[in-house]
Scaffold this motif. Structure first.
Motif, PDB file in Angstrom:
ATOM      1  N   THR A   1       5.956   7.677   5.253  1.00  0.00           N
ATOM      2  CA  THR A   1       5.521   6.600   5.682  1.00  0.00           C
ATOM      3  C   THR A   1       5.776   5.330   4.703  1.00  0.00           C
ATOM      4  O   THR A   1       6.264   4.448   5.227  1.00  0.00           O
ATOM      5  CB  THR A   1       3.963   6.414   5.799  1.00  0.00           C
ATOM      6  N   TYR A   2       5.641   6.048   3.344  1.00  0.00           N
ATOM      7  CA  TYR A   2       6.037   4.888   2.303  1.00  0.00           C
ATOM      8  C   TYR A   2       7.604   4.601   2.229  1.00  0.00           C
ATOM      9  O   TYR A   2       7.957   3.391   2.226  1.00  0.00           O
ATOM     10  CB  TYR A   2       5.668   5.481   0.938  1.00  0.00           C
TER      11      TYR A   2
ATOM     12  N   LYS B   1      -2.921   5.539   9.999  1.00  0.00           N
ATOM     13  CA  LYS B   1      -2.572   5.259   8.749  1.00  0.00           C
ATOM     14  C   LYS B   1      -1.308   4.862   8.540  1.00  0.00           C
ATOM     15  O   LYS B   1      -0.980   3.629   7.919  1.00  0.00           O
ATOM     16  CB  LYS B   1      -2.874   6.524   7.736  1.00  0.00           C
ATOM     17  N   HIS B   2      -0.249   5.416   9.141  1.00  0.00           N
ATOM     18  CA  HIS B   2       1.318   4.956   8.999  1.00  0.00           C
ATOM     19  C   HIS B   2       1.363   3.292   9.354  1.00  0.00           C
ATOM     20  O   HIS B   2       1.867   2.593   8.892  1.00  0.00           O
ATOM     21  CB  HIS B   2       2.052   5.594  10.227  1.00  0.00           C
TER      22      HIS B   2
ATOM     23  N   LYS C   1       6.580  11.501   1.082  1.00  0.00           N
ATOM     24  CA  LYS C   1       6.675  10.136   1.085  1.00  0.00           C
ATOM     25  C   LYS C   1       7.134   9.631   2.564  1.00  0.00           C
ATOM     26  O   LYS C   1       7.693   8.448   2.308  1.00  0.00           O
ATOM     27  CB  LYS C   1       7.213   9.707  -0.195  1.00  0.00           C
TER      28      LYS C   1
ATOM     29  N   ILE D   1      -0.061   1.046   6.646  1.00  0.00           N
ATOM     30  CA  ILE D   1       0.857   0.793   5.634  1.00  0.00           C
ATOM     31  C   ILE D   1       1.894  -0.274   6.021  1.00  0.00           C
ATOM     32  O   ILE D   1       2.485  -0.785   5.295  1.00  0.00           O
ATOM     33  CB  ILE D   1       1.149   2.285   5.062  1.00  0.00           C
TER      34      ILE D   1
ATOM     35  N   ALA E   1       0.698  -1.093   0.120  1.00  0.00           N
ATOM     36  CA  ALA E   1       0.010  -0.006   0.015  1.00  0.00           C
ATOM     37  C   ALA E   1       0.877   1.327   0.162  1.00  0.00           C
ATOM     38  O   ALA E   1       2.092   1.201   0.374  1.00  0.00           O
ATOM     39  CB  ALA E   1      -0.943   0.201   1.296  1.00  0.00           C
ATOM     40  N   ASN E   2       0.380   2.269  -0.403  1.00  0.00           N
ATOM     41  CA  ASN E   2       1.151   3.355  -0.462  1.00  0.00           C
ATOM     42  C   ASN E   2       0.259   4.770   0.202  1.00  0.00           C
ATOM     43  O   ASN E   2      -0.970   4.548   0.318  1.00  0.00           O
ATOM     44  CB  ASN E   2       1.199   3.912  -2.022  1.00  0.00           C
ATOM     45  N   VAL E   3       0.944   5.908   0.401  1.00  0.00           N
ATOM     46  CA  VAL E   3       0.076   6.949   0.877  1.00  0.00           C
ATOM     47  C   VAL E   3       1.284   8.118   0.822  1.00  0.00           C
ATOM     48  O   VAL E   3       2.392   8.082   0.834  1.00  0.00           O
ATOM     49  CB  VAL E   3      -0.253   6.733   2.326  1.00  0.00           C
ATOM     50  N   ASN E   4       0.596   9.465   0.514  1.00  0.00           N
ATOM     51  CA  ASN E   4       1.373  10.605   0.653  1.00  0.00           C
ATOM     52  C   ASN E   4       1.249  11.171   1.918  1.00  0.00           C
ATOM     53  O   ASN E   4       0.045  11.625   2.425  1.00  0.00           O
ATOM     54  CB  ASN E   4       0.876  11.598  -0.666  1.00  0.00           C
ATOM     55  N   ASP E   5       2.313  11.371   2.556  1.00  0.00           N
ATOM     56  CA  ASP E   5       1.990  12.247   3.992  1.00  0.00           C
ATOM     57  C   ASP E   5       3.835  12.672   4.196  1.00  0.00           C
ATOM     58  O   ASP E   5       4.811  12.358   3.417  1.00  0.00           O
ATOM     59  CB  ASP E   5       1.810  11.122   4.939  1.00  0.00           C
TER      60      ASP E   5
END
Length: 235
Positions: free
Chosen positions: A137-138, A89-90, A135, A93, A76-80
């Motif tokens: 968390t990613y 959310k962290h 990026k 992921i 999974a991916n997320v912008n933060d």
């Protein structure tokens, strides 16, 4: 004896490409996703979610195998960034990118579903070693994948298993074209002299070699399938 290949995350773009490439090689393929992947001729499809409260021993996956090679293409991916990171959310992921692999691999091993030697490959990202804006968390979870692969390659060597990772960059997919602007795509394609983005086939070829009988001694390695993006500079 047929080469038996297990693909986690088979519903995604990379997972789909891996399944197709392995079938074309004549491998016996089992595809796994949280919801049962669409049927493909010659492919056994299984629904599996390590976090749905079902024990591995009672899952459909426990009745499959044993396997010669396994690839984890889920994630999974997320912008933060530090300014807006959401802790829940962290952790979500982290579960998707790291714990999923640990839980599923432990279940497979406890059930005796790895042939010896088995070839294990994780799809990580060039962003485990590099940083880009928004990026946090990613990048953190993919950096954790590096430590996991190294640890597994050390611990599983006694059983003859080889453990590696393939690191794609931005790939030529509809999702990439949707999420990046024309200017961003142009910067990526001009970063090397290939004049294109890496393809799903570039990634599949690297994975299938590492998972094939031809790989007899490569372990604990991180192969960037990014046309040199992370290692070269055009000046």
């Amino acid at each position: 004896m047929s080469h038996r290949f297990l693909v986690f995350g088979a519903s995604g773009a990379i997972g789909n490409a891996l399944v197709a490439s392995a079938v074309a090689r004549g491998w016996e393929v089992t595809s796994v996703a949280r919801h049962c992947p669409a049927g493909v001729d010659g492919v056994t499809s299984i629904a599996y979610d390590p976090f749905d409260g079902t024990s591995f021993a009672t899952s459909s996956l426990a009745e499959a195998g044993p396997f010669d090679s396994i690839c984890w293409a889920q994630g999974a991916n997320v912008n933060d960034s530090i300014a807006d990171v959401d802790v829940e959310k962290h952790l979500e992921i982290y579960r998707a990118n790291c714990l999923y692999i640990l839980v599923s691999l432990q279940g497979l091993m406890n059930a005796g579903l790895l042939r010896s030697p088995a070839k294990l490959c994780v799809i990580s990202s060039i962003w485990q070693n590099l940083a880009r804006q928004s990026k946090l968390t990613y990048c953190m979870t993919k950096a954790a994948v590096e430590g996991m692969v190294l640890s597994l390659s050390a611990d599983l060597a006694a059983d003859g298993h080889l453990v590696n990772a393939v690191l794609p960059g931005a790939l030529e997919t509809p999702m990439t074209r949707k999420n990046l602007s024309t200017e961003q795509i142009d910067r990526l394609t001009s970063a090397t002299q290939f004049g294109r983005l890496p393809s799903l086939e570039d990634v599949s070829a690297a994975v299938l070699f590492l998972c094939s009988p031809e790989n007899t001694g490569i372990t604990g390695q991180f192969i960037a399938a990014d046309l040199g993006f992370s290692r070269v500079r055009i000046v």
